[in-house]
Design an enzyme around this catalytic site. Sequence first.
Site, PDB file in Angstrom:
ATOM      1  N   GLY A 136       0.789  -1.241   0.000  1.00 38.45           N
ATOM      2  CA  GLY A 136       0.000   0.000   0.000  1.00 38.45           C
ATOM      3  C   GLY A 136       0.812   1.278   0.000  1.00 38.45           C
ATOM      4  N   GLY A 189     -14.250  -4.500   8.671  1.00 35.68           N
ATOM      5  CA  GLY A 189     -13.927  -4.104   7.291  1.00 35.68           C
ATOM      6  C   GLY A 189     -12.501  -4.430   6.883  1.00 35.68           C
ATOM      7  N   LYS A 207       2.604 -10.516  -4.038  1.00 32.85           N
ATOM      8  CA  LYS A 207       3.538  -9.458  -3.616  1.00 32.85           C
ATOM      9  C   LYS A 207       4.957 -10.011  -3.491  1.00 32.85           C
ATOM     10  CE  LYS A 207      -0.194  -6.939  -1.323  1.00 32.85           C
ATOM     11  NZ  LYS A 207      -0.993  -6.830  -0.101  1.00 32.85           N
TER      12      LYS A 207
END
Length: 430
Positions: A136, A189, A207
Site C-alpha cells: 500500500g 472491514g 507481492k
Amino acid sequence: MTDGRPLKVALLGCGVVGSQVARLVTTHAADLAARVGAPVELAGIAVRRPGRLREGVHAELITTDAQGLVSRPDIDVVVEVIGGIEPARSLISTAFENGASVVTANKALLAEDGPSLYSAADKYGADLYFEAAVAGAIPLLRPLRESLAGDSVNRVLGIVNGTTNFILDRMDTSGAGYYEALEEATALGYAEADPTADVEGFDAAAKAAILSGIAFHTRVRLDDVHREGITEVTASDIASARRMGCTVKLLAICERAADGRSVTARVHPAMIPLTHPLASVREAYNAVFVEADSAGSLMFYGQGAGGVPTASAILGDLVAACRNKVSGARGPGESAYTMLPVSPMGDVVTRYHISLDVADKPGVLSQVAAVFADHGVSIDTVRQQGKDGEASLVVVTHRAPDAALTATVETLRGLDTVRGVASIMRVEGE
Ligand code: HSE
C-alpha cells in the site's frame, strides 16, 4: 516533452482506492501542477456501474467505455485500479500502444504477466509504475528499484498482508481462534466477504513474486512462490509460540541463495521472536525488512491497505510518470538480467517447531530423536511435559532443508508412540 500543456489522466476504476485518487488529483491540483511542472487533469474515469454515487467525483468524467477512454490519443497517463487479470491487461496494453504511461496497483497481473507489461512499456517508450501493488502506502518498490540499485539485496522478509496480520494479532492478544478473529476482521472491514485471497496467502504470494523479481533483478512468477495461508493456525500454535518467546506472523520471505545462484520465494505462517522488529507490527499494518550487502538491514513500515493510503502511493507514481512526460525522460524499466532460477521449497533451509502428543513411556524420546537423526535434522531444544501416561513433546530444530523437515514429520506421524502432531510451524527471524 509536453511544452507546459496540461497532462491528461485516465482513471480505470473508482472504488475504494480509485475514488481517493480522483479526489486527491482534484483537491491537490495546484501542488501537483507545481511539482510536475504542468497541470495534471483527470480526463475520464471508467467504471462498471455509472449510477453509483461517488462523492466529490465529477459526474461528467464518468464513462463505462474503458476501452474508448484508454484509446484516446490525448491521454498521457492511465491509472489502473480495477484489479484482476482481464480486462485490466487489455486496457493497459491499449494504453501503452497509444503512448500513455501506466500506473497500476494490480499485483495479480504483475505477478502473472509483469515481463509482458514491462516489454510493452519499453516498446512504446512509456513508463510502468506500481508502487501501490505491494504494501500500500509504504515506499518500498522505489527504494528497491532506485535507492538500492547500487547495492546487492540478499533477503526481503515482510508482513505484506494487513488482513492476515490483523487476524493473527487478534489471536495473539485475545487468545481467539482463527474463525473468531476472522469474524472480527470482517465486521471491522479488514477482511472481505470472500477472504480467500488474503487468508490463503494468494495476495501475499503475488507481492512476494513482485518483490523477489525486483530485489534480485530476476523474474519470479506467482506459481514460483511457495504458499501457505493462515487458516490452519490454531490458538494452540499461538500459545506454543508465546511459550517460546515468539509470535506468529504470515511472512513473505524472498531470499537469494548463499552462493548467489538461485532464489526462493515463499509465504507461510512462521514463529518469530518477540524481539524481532516484525513482531511489533500490530493490527492491519505492514512492514518489510530488507537485508542488503552494503546498506545492512532496513525496515519499511506503514499502512499496507485502505483507500487513502494506497492512493498516496498511486499519486507518487502519477507525479513521477507526469514529470517524465514533461521532461521527456523515462523511469526505470525491468531489471531482470540475473535470470536466477527459483528453487523449490524443499531446498529452503529453515527451522521447525514441532509439537507432538506422544505416549509417556521409556524409549519414546530416543525413538523420536532417532527419526530426526535419520533425516539429518539436528535438534536444538526439546521440552516434554507428561500427564497420565501421555506427554506433549515440543521439538525445535536447527536449520535444515525443508524437504528433510517435512520428511521427518511424515515419519513421526507413522510412529505408534506418536498419537498426533499437534502443531508444526517454521521458525524465522533468528
Ligand atoms: N487485502 C490486502 C491486505 C490489501 O489485507 O493487505 C491489498 O493488497
